[in-house]
Design an enzyme around this catalytic site. Structure first.
Site, mmCIF file in Angstrom:
data_model
loop_
_atom_site.group_PDB
_atom_site.id
_atom_site.type_symbol
_atom_site.label_atom_id
_atom_site.label_comp_id
_atom_site.label_asym_id
_atom_site.label_seq_id
_atom_site.Cartn_x
_atom_site.Cartn_y
_atom_site.Cartn_z
ATOM 1 C CG ASN A 72 -3.708 -2.165 6.853
ATOM 2 O OD1 ASN A 72 -3.580 -1.865 5.674
ATOM 3 N ND2 ASN A 72 -4.747 -2.844 7.315
ATOM 4 C CD GLU A 75 -8.901 -9.360 -3.620
ATOM 5 O OE1 GLU A 75 -9.793 -9.060 -2.798
ATOM 6 O OE2 GLU A 75 -7.750 -9.690 -3.273
ATOM 7 C CE1 TYR A 89 -9.513 -2.940 0.091
ATOM 8 C CE2 TYR A 89 -8.581 -0.978 -0.923
ATOM 9 C CZ TYR A 89 -8.436 -2.120 -0.157
ATOM 10 O OH TYR A 89 -7.206 -2.446 0.358
ATOM 11 C CE LYS A 118 -4.014 -2.210 2.210
ATOM 12 N NZ LYS A 118 -5.022 -2.110 3.309
ATOM 13 C CG HIS A 165 -5.486 -6.242 -0.340
ATOM 14 N ND1 HIS A 165 -6.737 -6.200 0.222
ATOM 15 C CD2 HIS A 165 -5.528 -7.211 -1.294
ATOM 16 C CE1 HIS A 165 -7.516 -7.099 -0.375
ATOM 17 N NE2 HIS A 165 -6.807 -7.730 -1.309
HETATM 18 P P1 ADP Z 1 -7.983 -6.677 5.791
HETATM 19 O O1 ADP Z 1 -7.164 -5.770 4.902
HETATM 20 O O2 ADP Z 1 -7.201 -7.125 6.983
HETATM 21 O O3 ADP Z 1 -8.614 -7.809 5.034
HETATM 22 P P2 ADP Z 1 -10.608 -5.414 5.795
HETATM 23 O O4 ADP Z 1 -10.900 -6.204 4.566
HETATM 24 O O5 ADP Z 1 -11.605 -5.521 6.905
HETATM 25 O O6 ADP Z 1 -9.175 -5.775 6.389
HETATM 26 O O7 ADP Z 1 -10.480 -3.880 5.427
HETATM 27 C C1 ADP Z 1 -9.881 -3.470 4.244
HETATM 28 C C2 ADP Z 1 -8.966 -2.300 4.541
HETATM 29 O O8 ADP Z 1 -9.738 -1.197 4.982
HETATM 30 C C3 ADP Z 1 -7.949 -2.524 5.658
HETATM 31 O O9 ADP Z 1 -6.799 -3.219 5.249
HETATM 32 C C4 ADP Z 1 -7.637 -1.105 6.069
HETATM 33 O O10 ADP Z 1 -6.733 -0.481 5.175
HETATM 34 C C5 ADP Z 1 -8.994 -0.442 5.943
HETATM 35 N N1 ADP Z 1 -9.741 -0.466 7.210
HETATM 36 C C6 ADP Z 1 -10.284 -1.531 7.814
HETATM 37 N N2 ADP Z 1 -10.893 -1.200 8.944
HETATM 38 C C7 ADP Z 1 -10.738 0.152 9.078
HETATM 39 C C8 ADP Z 1 -11.140 1.119 10.049
HETATM 40 N N3 ADP Z 1 -11.844 0.775 11.123
HETATM 41 N N4 ADP Z 1 -10.777 2.409 9.825
HETATM 42 C C9 ADP Z 1 -10.072 2.766 8.741
HETATM 43 N N5 ADP Z 1 -9.686 1.906 7.785
HETATM 44 C C10 ADP Z 1 -9.986 0.611 7.945
HETATM 45 MG MG MG Z 2 -10.025 -7.772 3.474
#
Ligand code: ADP
Ligand code: MG
Length: 202
Positions: free
Chosen positions: A111, A125, A48, A8, A114
């Site tokens: 974070n 994807e 997304y 990212k 992905h």
């Molecule tokens: P993951 O990436 O671990 O699969 P999710 O699919 O739930 O997590 O969420 C997609 C992305 O959205 C996350 O990697 C993160 O960048 C963002 N995200 C998730 N939860 C939050 C939140 N509470 N606030 C802000 N951004 C979030």
């Molecule tokens: Mg996810």
């Protein structure tokens, strides 16, 4: 199996493409496709789309287009789970020691990586960002076929030169077999033909 990964913008900004990729590789994954792109808003929204009802959707899209990302196809045994394990929990505060997010993530949003959450989504994807010919796995026939085809062309051209003809025709095709190339070639060339077929990963 395969999974899909994104390094990212928070990670590319800090020049962590190599560091993140190293952790993926050390977890037993192989990068079989990779490209650095600037996502458009439309791409990020499409990618997304499953999150479009979530409150952070708008911010997430803004973040994902805030800088370049590196999209990758990863191959390995149980690739989806293997990747999720090395990524760590979505929120770095909850991620285990030694995971990518624990090591590098800035926040729950920024974070660093992905990773697909199922084989089904991995396929979707991967197809969102890559054509099949951009993915070169371990025992890719394409490598072999491409190399042999190039050598066949070379042989055909030299035969044409000798015979004084200027066009390739059907007479050339059956004689330009790999067996013939191997029989005629110097050892170094023979090796060049054989090694892709024998290439093993690991
Ligand atoms: P993951 O990436 O671990 O699969 P999710 O699919 O739930 O997590 O969420 C997609 C992305 O959205 C996350 O990697 C993160 O960048 C963002 N995200 C998730 N939860 C939050 C939140 N509470 N606030 C802000 N951004 C979030
Ligand atoms: Mg996810």
């Amino acid at each position: 199996t395969r999974t899909f990964s994104i390094i990212k913008p928070d990670a590319t900004r800090r020049n962590l493409t190599g560091a993140v990729t190293k952790m993926l590789e050390e977890a037993g994954l192989r990068v079989v496709a990779s490209k650095r792109i600037q996502m458009t808003r439309e791409q990020a929204e499409g990618f997304y789309a499953v999150h479009k009802e979530r409150p952070f959707f708008g911010e997430l899209v803004d973040f994902m287009i805030s800088g370049p990302v590196v999209v990758q196809v990863l191959e390995g045994e149980d690739a989806v789970k293997r990747n999720r394990d090395v990524m760590g929990a979505t929120n770095p505060a909850d991620a285990d020691e030694g995971t990518i997010r624990k090591t590098y993530a800035e926040s729950i949003e920024a974070n660093s990586v992905h990773g697909s959450d199922s084989d089904e989504n991995a396929k979707i994807e991967i197809e969102f960002f890559f054509n099949e010919d951009e993915i070169v796995g371990c025992s890719s026939r394409r490598t072999m076929t491409g190399l042999v085809a190039a050598m066949r062309r070379g042989l055909v051209v030299s035969r044409l030169r000798r015979s004084g003809r200027s066009a390739i025709d059907a007479r050339d095709a059956p004689r330009c077999s790999i067996v013939r190339i191997r029989a005629r070639s110097r050892p170094v060339r023979r090796g060049a033909v054989r090694s892709p077929a024998r290439h093993r990963c690991g």
